[in-house]
Scaffold this motif. Structure first.
Motif, PDB file in Angstrom:
ATOM      1  N   PRO A  96       0.786 -28.320  10.480  1.00 16.03           N
ATOM      2  CA  PRO A  96       0.016 -27.655   9.146  1.00 16.03           C
ATOM      3  C   PRO A  96       0.670 -25.767   9.253  1.00 16.03           C
ATOM      4  O   PRO A  96       1.008 -25.470  10.145  1.00 16.03           O
ATOM      5  CB  PRO A  96      -1.362 -27.698   9.533  1.00 16.03           C
ATOM      6  N   GLU A  97       0.514 -25.569   7.938  1.00 21.02           N
ATOM      7  CA  GLU A  97       0.905 -24.197   7.783  1.00 21.02           C
ATOM      8  C   GLU A  97      -0.028 -23.282   8.644  1.00 21.02           C
ATOM      9  O   GLU A  97      -1.343 -23.352   8.559  1.00 21.02           O
ATOM     10  CB  GLU A  97       1.016 -23.738   6.402  1.00 21.02           C
ATOM     11  N   ARG A  98       0.754 -22.231   9.401  1.00 22.51           N
ATOM     12  CA  ARG A  98      -0.382 -21.231   9.936  1.00 22.51           C
ATOM     13  C   ARG A  98      -0.405 -20.028   9.044  1.00 22.51           C
ATOM     14  O   ARG A  98       0.504 -19.263   8.743  1.00 22.51           O
ATOM     15  CB  ARG A  98       0.322 -20.660  11.301  1.00 22.51           C
ATOM     16  N   ASP A  99      -1.707 -19.813   8.690  1.00 22.18           N
ATOM     17  CA  ASP A  99      -1.972 -18.715   7.745  1.00 22.18           C
ATOM     18  C   ASP A  99      -1.958 -17.355   8.547  1.00 22.18           C
ATOM     19  O   ASP A  99      -3.080 -16.909   8.803  1.00 22.18           O
ATOM     20  CB  ASP A  99      -3.314 -19.067   7.001  1.00 22.18           C
ATOM     21  N   LEU A 100      -1.077 -16.784   8.967  1.00 27.09           N
ATOM     22  CA  LEU A 100      -0.868 -15.574   9.827  1.00 27.09           C
ATOM     23  C   LEU A 100      -1.128 -14.455   8.714  1.00 27.09           C
ATOM     24  O   LEU A 100      -1.701 -13.425   9.169  1.00 27.09           O
ATOM     25  CB  LEU A 100       0.385 -15.407  10.307  1.00 27.09           C
ATOM     26  N   LEU A 101      -1.072 -14.534   7.523  1.00 29.83           N
ATOM     27  CA  LEU A 101      -1.406 -13.321   6.743  1.00 29.83           C
ATOM     28  C   LEU A 101      -1.452 -13.901   5.262  1.00 29.83           C
ATOM     29  O   LEU A 101      -0.576 -14.794   4.747  1.00 29.83           O
ATOM     30  CB  LEU A 101      -0.026 -12.405   6.455  1.00 29.83           C
ATOM     31  N   SER A 102      -2.875 -13.545   4.679  1.00 32.37           N
ATOM     32  CA  SER A 102      -3.181 -14.381   3.395  1.00 32.37           C
ATOM     33  C   SER A 102      -2.154 -13.725   2.204  1.00 32.37           C
ATOM     34  O   SER A 102      -1.643 -12.717   2.442  1.00 32.37           O
ATOM     35  CB  SER A 102      -4.405 -13.899   3.185  1.00 32.37           C
ATOM     36  N   GLU A 103      -1.957 -14.629   1.375  1.00 33.04           N
ATOM     37  CA  GLU A 103      -1.017 -14.481   0.288  1.00 33.04           C
ATOM     38  C   GLU A 103      -1.745 -13.203  -0.656  1.00 33.04           C
ATOM     39  O   GLU A 103      -1.165 -12.369  -0.993  1.00 33.04           O
ATOM     40  CB  GLU A 103      -0.847 -15.519  -0.650  1.00 33.04           C
ATOM     41  N   LYS A 104      -3.142 -13.402  -0.694  1.00 31.99           N
ATOM     42  CA  LYS A 104      -3.783 -12.287  -1.681  1.00 31.99           C
ATOM     43  C   LYS A 104      -3.582 -10.828  -1.089  1.00 31.99           C
ATOM     44  O   LYS A 104      -3.589  -9.923  -1.812  1.00 31.99           O
ATOM     45  CB  LYS A 104      -5.244 -12.963  -1.909  1.00 31.99           C
ATOM     46  N   ALA A 105      -3.885 -10.852   0.168  1.00 30.46           N
ATOM     47  CA  ALA A 105      -3.792  -9.432   0.738  1.00 30.46           C
ATOM     48  C   ALA A 105      -2.419  -9.038   0.892  1.00 30.46           C
ATOM     49  O   ALA A 105      -2.135  -7.558   1.153  1.00 30.46           O
ATOM     50  CB  ALA A 105      -4.380  -9.574   2.250  1.00 30.46           C
ATOM     51  N   LEU A 106      -1.240  -9.670   0.650  1.00 35.44           N
ATOM     52  CA  LEU A 106       0.162  -9.059   0.647  1.00 35.44           C
ATOM     53  C   LEU A 106       0.487  -8.518  -0.597  1.00 35.44           C
ATOM     54  O   LEU A 106       1.710  -8.287  -0.890  1.00 35.44           O
ATOM     55  CB  LEU A 106       0.947 -10.227   1.287  1.00 35.44           C
ATOM     56  N   THR A 107      -0.411  -8.633  -1.620  1.00 38.42           N
ATOM     57  CA  THR A 107       0.067  -8.091  -3.048  1.00 38.42           C
ATOM     58  C   THR A 107      -0.250  -6.501  -3.095  1.00 38.42           C
ATOM     59  O   THR A 107      -0.014  -6.277  -4.346  1.00 38.42           O
ATOM     60  CB  THR A 107      -1.037  -8.743  -4.071  1.00 38.42           C
ATOM     61  N   GLY A 178      -0.489  -6.508   9.852  1.00 36.18           N
ATOM     62  CA  GLY A 178      -1.594  -5.421   9.518  1.00 36.18           C
ATOM     63  C   GLY A 178      -1.056  -4.192   8.745  1.00 36.18           C
ATOM     64  O   GLY A 178      -1.467  -3.838   7.712  1.00 36.18           O
ATOM     65  N   ALA A 179       0.014  -3.605   9.340  1.00 34.41           N
ATOM     66  CA  ALA A 179       0.779  -2.390   9.006  1.00 34.41           C
ATOM     67  C   ALA A 179       1.294  -2.914   7.633  1.00 34.41           C
ATOM     68  O   ALA A 179       1.486  -1.939   6.871  1.00 34.41           O
ATOM     69  CB  ALA A 179       1.605  -2.097  10.092  1.00 34.41           C
ATOM     70  N   PHE A 180       1.888  -3.837   7.484  1.00 36.58           N
ATOM     71  CA  PHE A 180       2.576  -4.233   6.191  1.00 36.58           C
ATOM     72  C   PHE A 180       1.548  -4.496   5.153  1.00 36.58           C
ATOM     73  O   PHE A 180       1.857  -3.887   4.156  1.00 36.58           O
ATOM     74  CB  PHE A 180       3.164  -5.739   6.431  1.00 36.58           C
ATOM     75  N   LYS A 181       0.435  -4.903   5.327  1.00 40.43           N
ATOM     76  CA  LYS A 181      -0.481  -5.192   4.599  1.00 40.43           C
ATOM     77  C   LYS A 181      -1.118  -3.756   4.087  1.00 40.43           C
ATOM     78  O   LYS A 181      -1.427  -3.701   2.962  1.00 40.43           O
ATOM     79  CB  LYS A 181      -1.777  -6.093   4.962  1.00 40.43           C
ATOM     80  N   GLY A 182      -1.340  -2.933   5.054  1.00 44.91           N
ATOM     81  CA  GLY A 182      -1.779  -1.549   4.533  1.00 44.91           C
ATOM     82  C   GLY A 182      -0.654  -0.922   3.774  1.00 44.91           C
ATOM     83  O   GLY A 182      -1.260  -0.177   2.680  1.00 44.91           O
ATOM     84  N   ARG A 183       0.565  -0.893   4.225  1.00 47.63           N
ATOM     85  CA  ARG A 183       1.567  -0.274   3.236  1.00 47.63           C
ATOM     86  C   ARG A 183       1.566  -0.729   1.641  1.00 47.63           C
ATOM     87  O   ARG A 183       1.684  -0.270   0.695  1.00 47.63           O
ATOM     88  CB  ARG A 183       2.997  -0.451   3.741  1.00 47.63           C
ATOM     89  N   MET A 184       1.409  -2.398   1.763  1.00 44.49           N
ATOM     90  CA  MET A 184       1.428  -3.010   0.525  1.00 44.49           C
ATOM     91  C   MET A 184       0.150  -2.505  -0.478  1.00 44.49           C
ATOM     92  O   MET A 184       0.160  -2.463  -1.702  1.00 44.49           O
ATOM     93  CB  MET A 184       1.803  -4.524   0.679  1.00 44.49           C
ATOM     94  N   LYS A 185      -0.806  -2.521   0.506  1.00 43.83           N
ATOM     95  CA  LYS A 185      -2.249  -2.298  -0.115  1.00 43.83           C
ATOM     96  C   LYS A 185      -1.940  -0.761  -1.093  1.00 43.83           C
ATOM     97  O   LYS A 185      -2.586  -0.508  -2.070  1.00 43.83           O
ATOM     98  CB  LYS A 185      -3.191  -2.147   0.851  1.00 43.83           C
ATOM     99  N   GLY A 186      -1.585   0.194  -0.084  1.00 45.70           N
ATOM    100  CA  GLY A 186      -1.347   1.637  -0.784  1.00 45.70           C
ATOM    101  C   GLY A 186      -0.272   1.440  -1.655  1.00 45.70           C
ATOM    102  O   GLY A 186      -0.595   2.329  -2.560  1.00 45.70           O
ATOM    103  N   ASN A 187       0.734   0.812  -1.670  1.00 49.41           N
ATOM    104  CA  ASN A 187       1.545   0.685  -2.858  1.00 49.41           C
ATOM    105  C   ASN A 187       1.015   0.070  -4.233  1.00 49.41           C
ATOM    106  O   ASN A 187       1.664   0.736  -5.247  1.00 49.41           O
ATOM    107  CB  ASN A 187       3.096  -0.045  -2.308  1.00 49.41           C
ATOM    108  N   ASP A 188       0.163  -1.020  -3.996  1.00 52.70           N
ATOM    109  CA  ASP A 188      -0.251  -1.424  -4.818  1.00 52.70           C
ATOM    110  C   ASP A 188      -1.175  -0.508  -5.795  1.00 52.70           C
ATOM    111  O   ASP A 188      -1.512  -0.469  -6.978  1.00 52.70           O
ATOM    112  CB  ASP A 188      -1.249  -2.856  -4.520  1.00 52.70           C
ATOM    113  N   ASP A 189      -2.094   0.267  -4.747  1.00 55.48           N
ATOM    114  CA  ASP A 189      -2.988   1.116  -5.273  1.00 55.48           C
ATOM    115  C   ASP A 189      -2.396   2.227  -6.316  1.00 55.48           C
ATOM    116  O   ASP A 189      -2.526   2.609  -7.370  1.00 55.48           O
ATOM    117  CB  ASP A 189      -3.786   1.846  -4.378  1.00 55.48           C
ATOM    118  N   ASP A 190      -1.052   2.602  -5.907  1.00 51.41           N
ATOM    119  CA  ASP A 190      -0.244   3.647  -6.464  1.00 51.41           C
ATOM    120  C   ASP A 190       0.310   3.041  -7.759  1.00 51.41           C
ATOM    121  O   ASP A 190       0.273   3.801  -8.784  1.00 51.41           O
ATOM    122  CB  ASP A 190       0.752   4.147  -5.444  1.00 51.41           C
TER     123      ASP A 190
END
Length: 614
Positions: A96-107, A178-190
């Motif tokens: 089964p797939e290992r949900d290491l990083l949720s798809e929604k959080a990576l947007t 986690g660092a990747f999500k933070g960058r993507m989160k900040g970029n999504d906000d911008d």
């Protein structure tokens, strides 16, 4: 002797293993030296086990060394198999797939490039892990226990090492994601902040270049985000490669310990190594598949985000075009309803000036009307020529007002023509703006311009023309009314003056008639009196010629009779003259009463004279 140390930091996995095996061979060879002991970590002793061996033991030791080399070659082949996926598992059901990083959080993300330390992070993690867990399996060599215990301890230490490596690498993956999500989160906000500039309340104030600049800023982020995804993919795969390298090194150490311990047969060692290698390969392949799926989802999401962002921007561009179109039409409507076009200040100023001129002319005419009070009856000013002069002055004032009004009326129409031209210029500019915004189809644009803009110019022009025409009609009616009133007043005044003049003429006529009657009567009296005087003179002549007294008395009687005739003539003349003089005053009085009655009737007054005789 001391245990030999190895510098394998810069080697690949296979070279590391070969170096380990060569070192172990040298140590085993050195164990044949009477001065060395493989389990000893202190200085060389003078009496060694080799010295206590007999020939049979030495032959057994050499045989064990030969078997060790054969097992080493087999173990190297098994360790190499960790680097490739076994074909026997290629058709197995994937885990089964290992949900290491949720798809929604990576947007989510923020603007900026990937940090340089991400590319070197896995190696740093490996170095830190190796520093913290430096050679736990090597301690097994120095255990003072039986072979079975050392064998079990080696397997337990390997399993613990495997779990520790898994936890350490999982933490590394979690930290990277986690660092990747933070960058993507900040970029999504911008990105969202950029799109917030396209909200309806802000969109209307933007120019077309500003709307296009929003898409330029947003679209510039997708290559950056793609580089972050690529960097994450490289980092995750590098972590798994480092996990593979660490587990290969660890499994090599376990194999070396189990071979050295020789608690189980070589075939069993091979099976243990093969099983562990398969588990490691399976776990690494599962992780890589999960990473591949994660990267695939991220890339798909980026493609969808790029597409959705483009569609969102295009929808905002369409809204901007429509809002700009509607805003331009609304601005034109407000302009048509403003004082600049609905009640232009120049027109108001011109109306004020016209009102001042009208008030001045009206005040002059009122003052001119006041002069009528000076031309009351029984005064020398009430004459027909004076009335005619008054009428001419009023007519001249009215004509002068007509000229002033015509000049102002022409200025009004010139202003309206100029205002209409300005309105049409604004409308043509609106047509050009609507065509440039291109928010609607040409047919819709024509319909909107016709119903929402052009109609306003027509209505404004019609209203202005109706206002000017109503003003012109009102002023002309007022001027005509004033002129009619002046004419009527002049005619009435002319009638009064004519009545007054006729009264004076009649009075003079009656006076002349009375004087003529007196003169005629005097003339008739003098003619009759002349006859009587001649008869008296003749009687006197006869009296002087009397011859005797009787003739004298007779002639004297005749003279006295002629004298009495003269006296009687004067008495009759006096009576007639008195009658004529007494007849004139009643006639003049009756004429005055008649004039008073007619004049009072003109002024609607009650005369203070008796009514005429029936």
């Amino acid at each position: 002797m001391e245990v030999e140390t190895m510098d394998i930091a810069g080697m690949d996995t296979k070279s590391k293993l070969r170096t380990i095996w060569d070192t172990m061979d040298r140590q085993m060879d050195a164990s044949m030296d009477p001065s060395t002991d493989i389990l000893s970590v202190g200085p060389a002793r003078k009496t060694t086990r080799f010295e206590a061996m007999d020939d049979a033991d030495r032959r057994m030791q050499q045989e064990m060394q030969h078997q060790h080399k054969m097992r080493t070659a087999a173990e190297l082949r098994l360790i190499d198999s960790i680097e490739m996926e076994r074909k026997s598992f290629s058709l197995a059901k994937p885990p089964p797939e290992r949900d290491l990083l949720s798809e929604k959080a990576l947007t989510t993300a923020y603007f900026g490039g990937p940090k340089d330390y991400v590319k070197t992070l896995p190696s740093k993690y490996v170095r830190d892990f190796r520093d913290k867990r430096r050679g736990p399996l090597m301690k097994i060599r120095g255990m003072k226990a039986t072979r079975a215990e050392r064998h079990a301890a080696a397997l337990d230490a390997y399993q613990q090492e495997r779990r520790d490596v898994s936890h350490f690498m999982t933490d590394a993956v979690r930290q990277e994601t986690g660092a990747f999500k933070g960058r993507m989160k900040g970029n999504d906000d911008d990105i969202q902040e950029e799109f917030s500039k396209l909200d309806d309340d802000k969109l209307l104030v933007l120019e077309e270049e500003g709307v296009k600049r929003v898409w330029d800023n947003v679209s510039a982020q997708f290559p950056v985000r793609g580089s972050w995804i690529q960097s994450l993919s490289q980092t995750l795969y590098a972590i798994e490669n480092d996990r593979q390298a660490v587990m290969r090194d660890t499994l090599g150490q376990v194999v070396a310990i189990m071979v050295e311990n020789a608690h189980v047969l070589d075939g069993e060692v091979e099976r243990i190594v093969e099983k562990e290698a398969v588990l490691v390969n399976h776990e690494i392949n599962d992780n890589k598949r999960a990473y591949a799926e994660l990267i695939r989802r991220l890339q798909r999401r980026e493609v969808e985000l790029d597409r959705d962002s483009r569609l969102r921007w295009e929808a905002a561009m369409v809204r901007w075009r429509k809002l700009r179109t509607l805003g331009a039409i609304k601005q034109f409507q407000d302009l048509m309803a403003s004082d600049e076009f609905a009640n232009p200040p120049p027109r108001t100023q011109l109306l004020g000036s016209l009102l001042v001129e009208q008030e001045k002319n009206h005040a002059y005419l009122e003052d001119h009307v006041e002069h009528i009070k000076d031309m009351v009856p029984n005064t020398s000013l009430l004459t027909v020529p004076a009335v005619i002069n008054w009428q001419n002055t009023a007519t001249s004032a009215a004509d002068n007002w007509d000229q002033v009004y015509e000049r102002y009326l022409g200025a009004f129409w010139e202003q309206e023509a100029d205002l209409h031209q300005r309105a049409m210029d604004r409308y043509n500019g609106l047509v050009a703006d609507v065509a440039r915004y291109d928010g609607y189809s040409p047919e819709e644009q024509a319909q909107m311009l016709q119903t929402d803009a052009f109609v306003l110019t027509e209505e404004r022009q019609k209203k202005a023309m109706a206002t000017l025409n109503a003003m012109d009609k009102k002023v002309r009616e007022q001027t005509a009314s004033w002129r009619d009133q002046w004419n009527r007043l002049g005619d009435w005044l002319h009638g009064v003056a004519d009545m007054h003049d006729k009264h004076k003429l009649k009075c003079k006529a009656l006076h002349r008639e009375s004087e003529a009657s007196v003169s005629d009567d005097r003339a008739a009296h003098e003619e009759e009196d002349g006859g009587r005087e001649r008869a008296f003179d003749e009687a006197c002549t006869v009296l002087r010629q009397s011859a005797n007294d009787r003739e004298l008395e007779e002639n004297c009687a005749k003279v006295l009779d002629r004298l009495e005739d003269i006296k009687e003539g004067y008495r009759v003349f006096h009576k007639r003259q008195v009658a004529l003089f007494e007849k004139n005053p009643p006639t003049m009085e009756e004429n005055g009463f008649d004039y008073q009655r007619r004049m009072c009737g003109t002024f609607c007054l009650q005369p203070n004279c008796p009514d005429p005789a029936p």
